[in-house]
Design a protein around this motif. Sequence first.
Motif, short mmCIF file in Angstrom:
data_model
loop_
_atom_site.label_atom_id
_atom_site.label_comp_id
_atom_site.label_asym_id
_atom_site.label_seq_id
_atom_site.Cartn_x
_atom_site.Cartn_y
_atom_site.Cartn_z
N ARG A 66 0.83 -1.21 0.00
CA ARG A 66 0.00 0.00 0.00
C ARG A 66 0.86 1.26 0.00
NH1 ARG A 66 -2.17 3.44 3.19
NH2 ARG A 66 -1.28 2.63 5.10
N ARG A 67 1.94 1.23 0.78
CA ARG A 67 2.86 2.39 0.80
C ARG A 67 3.56 2.56 -0.54
NH1 ARG A 67 4.02 0.23 5.97
NH2 ARG A 67 5.99 -0.61 5.20
N ALA A 68 3.89 1.46 -1.19
CA ALA A 68 4.51 1.54 -2.52
C ALA A 68 3.54 2.18 -3.51
CB ALA A 68 4.94 0.15 -3.00
N HIS A 69 2.26 1.81 -3.40
CA HIS A 69 1.25 2.39 -4.29
C HIS A 69 1.08 3.88 -4.02
CE1 HIS A 69 -3.06 2.95 -5.65
NE2 HIS A 69 -2.40 2.64 -6.75
N LEU A 70 1.03 4.26 -2.76
CA LEU A 70 0.93 5.67 -2.40
C LEU A 70 2.14 6.43 -2.91
CD1 LEU A 70 -0.59 7.92 -0.94
CD2 LEU A 70 0.56 7.22 1.16
N ASN A 71 3.32 5.83 -2.80
CA ASN A 71 4.54 6.46 -3.29
C ASN A 71 4.46 6.67 -4.80
OD1 ASN A 71 7.57 6.46 -4.17
ND2 ASN A 71 7.52 6.99 -1.99
N ASP A 72 3.90 5.70 -5.52
CA ASP A 72 3.69 5.87 -6.97
C ASP A 72 2.81 7.08 -7.24
OD1 ASP A 72 5.23 3.79 -7.92
OD2 ASP A 72 3.54 2.43 -8.24
N LEU A 73 1.71 7.18 -6.53
CA LEU A 73 0.80 8.30 -6.76
C LEU A 73 1.48 9.63 -6.47
CD1 LEU A 73 -2.46 6.80 -5.21
CD2 LEU A 73 -1.86 6.99 -7.64
N GLU A 74 2.31 9.66 -5.45
CA GLU A 74 3.00 10.90 -5.07
C GLU A 74 4.10 11.27 -6.06
OE1 GLU A 74 4.36 9.84 -1.19
OE2 GLU A 74 2.45 10.30 -0.24
N ASN A 75 4.60 10.33 -6.82
CA ASN A 75 5.73 10.61 -7.71
C ASN A 75 5.39 10.53 -9.19
OD1 ASN A 75 8.35 10.83 -5.98
ND2 ASN A 75 7.05 9.31 -5.02
N ILE A 76 4.54 9.60 -9.59
CA ILE A 76 4.22 9.45 -11.01
C ILE A 76 3.30 10.56 -11.49
CG2 ILE A 76 3.04 7.97 -12.68
CD1 ILE A 76 4.25 5.55 -11.19
N LEU A 77 2.33 10.93 -10.70
CA LEU A 77 1.42 12.00 -11.14
C LEU A 77 2.16 13.32 -11.39
CD1 LEU A 77 -1.76 11.19 -9.02
CD2 LEU A 77 -1.32 10.68 -11.43
N PRO A 78 3.05 13.76 -10.49
CA PRO A 78 3.81 14.97 -10.81
C PRO A 78 4.68 14.79 -12.06
CG PRO A 78 3.92 14.55 -8.47
CD PRO A 78 3.27 13.35 -9.10
N PHE A 79 5.28 13.62 -12.21
CA PHE A 79 6.11 13.38 -13.41
C PHE A 79 5.28 13.54 -14.68
CE2 PHE A 79 7.18 10.40 -16.79
CZ PHE A 79 8.41 10.91 -17.18
N LEU A 80 4.09 12.95 -14.71
CA LEU A 80 3.27 13.03 -15.91
C LEU A 80 2.92 14.49 -16.24
CD1 LEU A 80 0.88 9.99 -15.33
CD2 LEU A 80 2.87 10.11 -16.86
N SER A 81 2.60 15.26 -15.22
CA SER A 81 2.31 16.68 -15.43
C SER A 81 3.54 17.44 -15.91
CB SER A 81 1.79 17.31 -14.13
OG SER A 81 0.62 16.67 -13.71
N LEU A 82 4.65 17.22 -15.24
CA LEU A 82 5.88 17.91 -15.63
C LEU A 82 6.32 17.51 -17.04
CD1 LEU A 82 7.87 17.62 -12.29
CD2 LEU A 82 7.03 19.74 -13.35
N ALA A 83 6.21 16.25 -17.37
CA ALA A 83 6.64 15.80 -18.69
C ALA A 83 5.78 16.43 -19.78
CB ALA A 83 6.58 14.28 -18.77
N LEU A 84 4.49 16.58 -19.53
CA LEU A 84 3.65 17.26 -20.53
C LEU A 84 4.07 18.71 -20.72
CD1 LEU A 84 0.08 15.85 -19.79
CD2 LEU A 84 1.41 15.59 -21.90
N LEU A 85 4.38 19.39 -19.63
CA LEU A 85 4.87 20.77 -19.75
C LEU A 85 6.22 20.80 -20.45
CD1 LEU A 85 3.92 22.11 -16.20
CD2 LEU A 85 2.77 22.62 -18.37
N TYR A 86 7.05 19.83 -20.16
CA TYR A 86 8.38 19.74 -20.78
C TYR A 86 8.26 19.55 -22.29
CZ TYR A 86 13.04 17.74 -21.71
OH TYR A 86 14.29 17.47 -22.20
N ILE A 87 7.30 18.76 -22.73
CA ILE A 87 7.11 18.56 -24.17
C ILE A 87 6.82 19.89 -24.85
CG2 ILE A 87 5.56 17.52 -25.90
CD1 ILE A 87 5.31 15.13 -23.88
N GLY A 88 6.13 20.78 -24.16
CA GLY A 88 5.83 22.10 -24.70
C GLY A 88 7.05 22.96 -24.94
N THR A 89 8.20 22.58 -24.37
CA THR A 89 9.44 23.34 -24.61
C THR A 89 10.14 22.88 -25.88
OG1 THR A 89 10.90 21.85 -23.35
CG2 THR A 89 9.76 23.60 -22.11
#
Length: 150
Positions: A66-89
């Motif tokens: 469960r903690r591993a899953h929570l850690n995924d949510l805390e790290n993957i979601l920001p990555f996906l958002s940042l990567a989309l913004l990064y593509i815009g560069t």
Amino acid sequence: MSLYTSHNPVFATFSFYAALLIIKTLFVAFLTGWTRFRKHAFQNPEDCNKMNRGKVKIDEDVERVRRAHLNDLENILPFLSLALLYIGTDPNLGTAKFLFRTFTAARFSHTFVYAVVVTPQPARALSYIVGQLVNLYLIYAILTSYASSL
């Protein structure tokens, strides 16, 4: 040409690795439920079955997954958002592939050493740090790219 189409190899690469990360996150959610049933460890009384006589049972293996899953949510979601913004560069394809692959490998590694085959530190910490470094680089690249246009 729009940067957010399958014709852009950076976006296509992102889409592939984003799908892998989302599948992995969904798998860890499934793994949490499977571990709960296997260990007969439920947090809610209404979920308890006859095997544990309706008593809430906390199990360390379940909590670890469960903690591993929570850690995924805390790290993957920001990555996906940042990567989309990064593509815009309009980044270099080689750099983007390196970042997307590195982050994905770090997250798969993190789950593996945290929830699947419990491995002593520093394996989990290194996987976490690598992912964070990628996110920090994405933030830097985004900010420096857009700062001149403000």
